[in-house]
Design a protein around this motif. Structure first.
Motif, PDB file in Angstrom:
ATOM      1  N   ALA A  68       1.123  -0.968   6.000  1.00  0.00           N
ATOM      2  CA  ALA A  68       0.416  -1.184   7.273  1.00  0.00           C
ATOM      3  C   ALA A  68       0.471  -2.638   7.715  1.00  0.00           C
ATOM      4  O   ALA A  68       0.035  -2.957   8.822  1.00  0.00           O
ATOM      5  CB  ALA A  68      -1.040  -0.732   7.140  1.00  0.00           C
ATOM      6  N   GLY A  69       0.985  -3.534   6.840  1.00  0.00           N
ATOM      7  CA  GLY A  69       1.132  -4.929   7.244  1.00  0.00           C
ATOM      8  C   GLY A  69       0.407  -5.949   6.397  1.00  0.00           C
ATOM      9  O   GLY A  69       0.455  -7.145   6.698  1.00  0.00           O
ATOM     10  N   CYS A  70      -0.257  -5.532   5.327  1.00  0.00           N
ATOM     11  CA  CYS A  70      -0.962  -6.488   4.463  1.00  0.00           C
ATOM     12  C   CYS A  70       0.041  -7.315   3.662  1.00  0.00           C
ATOM     13  O   CYS A  70       0.930  -6.770   3.007  1.00  0.00           O
ATOM     14  CB  CYS A  70      -1.889  -5.754   3.492  1.00  0.00           C
ATOM     15  N   GLU A  71      -0.168  -8.630   3.682  1.00  0.00           N
ATOM     16  CA  GLU A  71       0.707  -9.524   2.932  1.00  0.00           C
ATOM     17  C   GLU A  71       0.075  -9.978   1.626  1.00  0.00           C
ATOM     18  O   GLU A  71       0.771 -10.456   0.727  1.00  0.00           O
ATOM     19  CB  GLU A  71       1.060 -10.730   3.809  1.00  0.00           C
ATOM     20  N   TYR A  72      -1.232  -9.901   1.533  1.00  0.00           N
ATOM     21  CA  TYR A  72      -1.978 -10.101   0.290  1.00  0.00           C
ATOM     22  C   TYR A  72      -2.980  -8.960   0.188  1.00  0.00           C
ATOM     23  O   TYR A  72      -3.502  -8.481   1.197  1.00  0.00           O
ATOM     24  CB  TYR A  72      -2.754 -11.423   0.286  1.00  0.00           C
ATOM     25  N   VAL A  73      -3.270  -8.535  -1.029  1.00  0.00           N
ATOM     26  CA  VAL A  73      -4.239  -7.455  -1.243  1.00  0.00           C
ATOM     27  C   VAL A  73      -5.272  -7.895  -2.264  1.00  0.00           C
ATOM     28  O   VAL A  73      -4.926  -8.353  -3.357  1.00  0.00           O
ATOM     29  CB  VAL A  73      -3.551  -6.156  -1.717  1.00  0.00           C
ATOM     30  N   ARG A  74      -6.536  -7.747  -1.888  1.00  0.00           N
ATOM     31  CA  ARG A  74      -7.651  -8.146  -2.773  1.00  0.00           C
ATOM     32  C   ARG A  74      -8.239  -6.897  -3.430  1.00  0.00           C
ATOM     33  O   ARG A  74      -8.387  -5.851  -2.792  1.00  0.00           O
ATOM     34  CB  ARG A  74      -8.710  -8.885  -1.953  1.00  0.00           C
ATOM     35  N   ILE A  75      -8.575  -7.043  -4.712  1.00  0.00           N
ATOM     36  CA  ILE A  75      -9.140  -5.933  -5.496  1.00  0.00           C
ATOM     37  C   ILE A  75     -10.360  -6.459  -6.239  1.00  0.00           C
ATOM     38  O   ILE A  75     -10.323  -7.538  -6.833  1.00  0.00           O
ATOM     39  CB  ILE A  75      -8.112  -5.377  -6.506  1.00  0.00           C
ATOM     40  N   THR A  76     -11.451  -5.700  -6.200  1.00  0.00           N
ATOM     41  CA  THR A  76     -12.663  -6.159  -6.864  1.00  0.00           C
ATOM     42  C   THR A  76     -12.541  -6.077  -8.387  1.00  0.00           C
ATOM     43  O   THR A  76     -11.919  -5.158  -8.928  1.00  0.00           O
ATOM     44  CB  THR A  76     -13.882  -5.345  -6.396  1.00  0.00           C
ATOM     45  N   ALA A  77     -13.139  -7.064  -9.049  1.00  0.00           N
ATOM     46  CA  ALA A  77     -13.176  -7.081 -10.516  1.00  0.00           C
ATOM     47  C   ALA A  77     -14.592  -7.469 -10.945  1.00  0.00           C
ATOM     48  O   ALA A  77     -14.841  -8.602 -11.351  1.00  0.00           O
ATOM     49  CB  ALA A  77     -12.148  -8.056 -11.072  1.00  0.00           C
ATOM     50  N   ARG A  96       7.348  -0.080  -9.014  1.00  0.00           N
ATOM     51  CA  ARG A  96       7.698   0.711  -7.827  1.00  0.00           C
ATOM     52  C   ARG A  96       8.258  -0.158  -6.710  1.00  0.00           C
ATOM     53  O   ARG A  96       8.418   0.287  -5.585  1.00  0.00           O
ATOM     54  CB  ARG A  96       6.469   1.495  -7.363  1.00  0.00           C
ATOM     55  N   GLY A  97       8.525  -1.419  -7.028  1.00  0.00           N
ATOM     56  CA  GLY A  97       9.185  -2.292  -6.076  1.00  0.00           C
ATOM     57  C   GLY A  97       8.269  -3.018  -5.112  1.00  0.00           C
ATOM     58  O   GLY A  97       8.740  -3.581  -4.119  1.00  0.00           O
ATOM     59  N   TYR A  98       6.952  -3.061  -5.383  1.00  0.00           N
ATOM     60  CA  TYR A  98       5.998  -3.750  -4.516  1.00  0.00           C
ATOM     61  C   TYR A  98       5.537  -5.032  -5.199  1.00  0.00           C
ATOM     62  O   TYR A  98       4.909  -4.996  -6.251  1.00  0.00           O
ATOM     63  CB  TYR A  98       4.804  -2.844  -4.207  1.00  0.00           C
ATOM     64  N   HIS A  99       5.869  -6.154  -4.589  1.00  0.00           N
ATOM     65  CA  HIS A  99       5.581  -7.450  -5.184  1.00  0.00           C
ATOM     66  C   HIS A  99       4.510  -8.207  -4.403  1.00  0.00           C
ATOM     67  O   HIS A  99       4.455  -9.439  -4.438  1.00  0.00           O
ATOM     68  CB  HIS A  99       6.863  -8.271  -5.295  1.00  0.00           C
ATOM     69  N   VAL A 100       3.670  -7.484  -3.696  1.00  0.00           N
ATOM     70  CA  VAL A 100       2.597  -8.098  -2.921  1.00  0.00           C
ATOM     71  C   VAL A 100       1.679  -8.897  -3.855  1.00  0.00           C
ATOM     72  O   VAL A 100       1.293  -8.419  -4.920  1.00  0.00           O
ATOM     73  CB  VAL A 100       1.785  -7.025  -2.156  1.00  0.00           C
ATOM     74  N   PRO A 101       1.341 -10.140  -3.506  1.00  0.00           N
ATOM     75  CA  PRO A 101       0.401 -10.907  -4.329  1.00  0.00           C
ATOM     76  C   PRO A 101      -0.971 -10.227  -4.367  1.00  0.00           C
ATOM     77  O   PRO A 101      -1.476  -9.762  -3.329  1.00  0.00           O
ATOM     78  CB  PRO A 101       0.329 -12.258  -3.621  1.00  0.00           C
ATOM     79  N   LEU A 102      -1.551 -10.181  -5.546  1.00  0.00           N
ATOM     80  CA  LEU A 102      -2.865  -9.552  -5.737  1.00  0.00           C
ATOM     81  C   LEU A 102      -3.931 -10.628  -5.917  1.00  0.00           C
ATOM     82  O   LEU A 102      -3.693 -11.677  -6.515  1.00  0.00           O
ATOM     83  CB  LEU A 102      -2.841  -8.627  -6.948  1.00  0.00           C
ATOM     84  N   ILE A 103      -5.111 -10.328  -5.416  1.00  0.00           N
ATOM     85  CA  ILE A 103      -6.239 -11.257  -5.472  1.00  0.00           C
ATOM     86  C   ILE A 103      -7.408 -10.542  -6.130  1.00  0.00           C
ATOM     87  O   ILE A 103      -7.784  -9.442  -5.709  1.00  0.00           O
ATOM     88  CB  ILE A 103      -6.644 -11.712  -4.054  1.00  0.00           C
ATOM     89  N   ALA A 104      -7.982 -11.163  -7.131  1.00  0.00           N
ATOM     90  CA  ALA A 104      -9.163 -10.588  -7.798  1.00  0.00           C
ATOM     91  C   ALA A 104     -10.422 -11.111  -7.115  1.00  0.00           C
ATOM     92  O   ALA A 104     -10.574 -12.313  -6.916  1.00  0.00           O
ATOM     93  CB  ALA A 104      -9.169 -10.963  -9.276  1.00  0.00           C
ATOM     94  N   ASP A 105     -11.311 -10.201  -6.759  1.00  0.00           N
ATOM     95  CA  ASP A 105     -12.567 -10.569  -6.094  1.00  0.00           C
ATOM     96  C   ASP A 105     -13.679 -10.632  -7.136  1.00  0.00           C
ATOM     97  O   ASP A 105     -14.014  -9.622  -7.749  1.00  0.00           O
ATOM     98  CB  ASP A 105     -12.904  -9.538  -5.021  1.00  0.00           C
ATOM     99  N   ILE A 106     -14.241 -11.831  -7.323  1.00  0.00           N
ATOM    100  CA  ILE A 106     -15.225 -12.073  -8.384  1.00  0.00           C
ATOM    101  C   ILE A 106     -16.547 -12.513  -7.760  1.00  0.00           C
ATOM    102  O   ILE A 106     -16.567 -13.306  -6.823  1.00  0.00           O
ATOM    103  CB  ILE A 106     -14.747 -13.174  -9.355  1.00  0.00           C
TER     104      ILE A 106
END
Length: 666
Positions: A68-77, A96-106
């Protein structure tokens, strides 16, 4: 542009120019392989809502967000186990070929942050609850005792900074207005300065440790507070000679649907107009993949913006951009002065107008009683142009028409003329009490200024054809302040035939950005679309424009005309179906004018995050809800099936409940 003068901005500098679009050049931070800030494009991001322990569900949702266009994705931890599972999520995405940078939400768990920083490309920490607690206590500090608290935070925070340096992990220091710690609030107050200082305490530690891969944010659900905090942050960074760190923009708990989009655009768009912002997250109480396209629409508007028409710079800024204060204006009839901003709905372009049907602008004719009724979104004025209304309008609704048509009107008392500059300067006939003058910034000259200064019947209607619309109209207000002209001003904006969602975002930015600074005594949205539409479509279009005007005024906190919902966008911490619950609460309470209800999925987004709310509905466990009045807990562990009824009982006991009337739906 030739002849550009240096601007001196009141109380300090927060952007390069108030009149020429220039994006702030921030320090570039690389997150994974994707740079943020500097000359990189403004990036789009969002946050997952699936339980972080659901690896397959999280991966599937991340993929939908990326597509959908997200360049960074944040996930709660929220704890160690979720932080550890980020590794499994990342591994599966990479396979699966997705190298989007991940962000941990603290939030409350430094040990989870320290683990996540070894796994993902970025961690987000909230200074208000990373090393502090919030109990709404007022604490008296001496300088020494406060310094000791800062040293305590340094010891708690330093291990994370060192890990981020070692692993090349970026960090967002994300202040939220509603989660300022008791310590910060006691020292600086519950205000933008407190938000900025909360972040700067952590940032100074990073700089002391020579760690600079930092992004900053100043989120609030109150758009005025949010905009002021970001501006103040930029000023403070420059004042303290700190690095120009990139900015993450967002209005927290914006809500859902039209209201969420309007509120987001008022806050985010206002800052983008001034060249602030390096990444955007639009927080909607909807599926996260629906957020990215909205953010992209906001951002795309500034591609090529620097080529806009020239606007004369302001040498001095005669208002305070860091504190809200409404521009002082004279009262002309019911416009200006202490009146709420008025709404003018444009019906001048209707094909074969049938004015008798005014439901779309909030006025209902009741034939059995032979009288009119108005709802909370009833327009104050209609502009009929050269097509006069052929019947007596309901009380409270007034008509504005072109002066050339007004001259020949049968009723020159209850109808008001809109004059061009030539008509006004030409000393033509006018209304005895209320005249509207349509003009642009380029029309202001010495002759016109002298004529309008003492005209106590005049309301200015300011328009613009400049792509850099909001700054040009802001420059108009600055000119009025410079000339000490206190006439009330209606902000007029017109748009081409654009889709409704784009219209919401553009108008909210253009008009809301002025209202945020106390400029404007009314709103007039005009469109070319009505000329091309059949009757059924124009009813829908006029309703869209009318409701949008009221929505912008509410989002900018200048006229509260409906219930406001401060609802978080959901995440893996959420303890109930946030979208379904918000819709259910809205169905039961959306007639409570001016009441603010916070709907939070968990205690992280609890009483602090809904700081502006009158009442709160907060998840406290599976199937359990805690209900608040303001920041005070009224009932704990209420079964979710009874919680909405219990919330309504609290509102009733507080004397703010009114019976819902059945109204004709459009």
């Amino acid at each position: 542009m030739e002849g550009v003068k240096t601007e001196k901005i009141h109380s300090g500098k927060y952007c390069n120019s108030l009149t020429q679009y220039q994006r702030r050049l921030s320090r570039q931070v690389t997150i994974g392989d994707l740079p943020l800030g500097g000359t990189a494009p403004i990036r789009i991001q969002s946050m997952t809502t699936v339980d972080t322990m659901d690896t397959a569900g999280s991966v599937a949702q991340v993929i939908r967000m990326v597509e959908a266009g997200c360049e960074y994705v944040r996930i709660t931890a929220p704890s160690i186990k979720e932080a550890q599972n980020l590794e499994a999520i990342k591994k599966e995405l990479r396979s699966r070929g997705y190298h989007v940078p991940l962000i941990a939400d603290i939030h409350f768990t430094p040990n989870a942050a320290e683990l996540a920083a070894r796994i993902v490309e970025k961690v987000r920490v909230n200074p208000g609850n990373y090393a502090d607690k919030k109990k709404f206590q007022v604490i008296e500090y001496t300088d020494d005792s406060y310094d000791a608290e800062v040293e305590r935070i340094r010891k708690r925070f330093t291990p994370l900074v060192k890990i981020c340096k070692e692993y090349g992990t970026a960090m967002r220091i994300g202040t939220n207005h509603g989660s300022l710690s008791d310590r910060i609030m006691s020292r600086y107050g519950d205000n933008p300065l407190g938000m900025v200082e909360s972040a700067l305490e952590f940032l100074r530690i990073c700089e002391d440790l020579n760690y600079y891969d930092v992004i900053l944010s100043m989120k609030a659900s109150n758009t005025q507070v949010m905009v002021q905090a970001y501006r103040l942050l930029v000023q403070k960074l420059e004042e303290e000679k700190l690095q120009p760190y990139p900015l993450h923009l967002g209005v927290t708990e914006a809500g859902e649907g039209e209201d969420g989009r309007i509120k987001s655009a008022v806050g985010i768009g206002t800052l983008l107009e001034d060249g602030l912002g390096d990444t955007v997250r639009v927080s909607l109480t909807e599926e996260p993949e629906l957020e990215a396209p909205v953010a992209q629409m906001l951002v795309d508007r500034y591609v090529g913006r620097a080529e806009h028409q020239f606007i004369e710079p302001a040498i001095e800024i005669p208002y305070d951009p860091f504190h809200y204060k409404k521009r002082k204006s004279a009262e002309v009839e019911n416009i200006g002065g202490s009146n709420v901003p008025r709404v003018i709905t444009d019906l001048s372009r209707l094909n074969n107008p049938e004015y008798k049907d005014l439901k779309s602008i909030g006025h209902f004719y009741l034939p059995e009683l032979d009288k009119w009724k108005m709802n909370d979104l009833g327009a104050d004025y209609i502009y009929s142009g050269r097509q006069p209304v052929p019947f007596m309008l309901p009380n409270g609704l007034k008509e504005v028409m072109d002066h050339a048509c007004w001259i020949n009107a049968d009723d020159k008392v209850n109808k008001m003329p809109l004059l061009t500059v030539d008509e006004y300067v030409g000393e033509t006939e006018r209304h005895g009490n209320l005249n509207f003058l349509l003009l642009q910034l380029k029309d202001l000259n010495d002759l016109l200024i002298q004529k309008i200064k003492t005209d106590r019947t005049l309301v200015l209607v300011i328009d613009t054809d400049n792509d850099h619309a909001m700054p040009e109209q802001r420059r108009f207000f600055i000119s009025l302040l410079e000339q000490q002209i206190d006439l009330p001003v209606i902000i007029k904006r017109k748009y081409d035939d654009i889709q409704d969602e784009k219209l919401q975002l553009y108008a909210s930015t253009d008009v809301g950005g002025l209202l945020i600074d106390g400029m404007g005594d009314g709103v007039w949205l005009s469109t070319e679309r009505l000329e091309k539409q059949e009757r059924a479509d124009w009813i829908s279009t006029t309703k869209t424009y009318n409701n949008l005007s009221f929505g912008i005024l509410q989002a900018a906190r200048t006229r509260m005309s409906k219930t406001e919902y401060i609802s978080c966008p959901s995440c893996g911490r959420t303890l109930f179906d946030l979208q379904e619950t918000t819709a259910m609460i809205r169905r039961r309470t959306d007639h409570l004018k001016g009441v603010k209800i916070g709907i939070m999925g968990c205690i992280v987004n609890g009483p602090g995050e809904m700081a502006d709310a009158d009442y709160g509905y907060v998840g406290s466990g599976k199937g359990k809800i805690t209900l608040y009045k303001g920041q005070e807990v009224i009932k704990r562990s209420v079964p979710s099936e009874n919680a909405v009824d219990e919330l309504i009982e609290i509102i009733k006991a507080d004397g703010k409940w009114v019976a819902q009337e059945e109204e004709e739906k459009i």
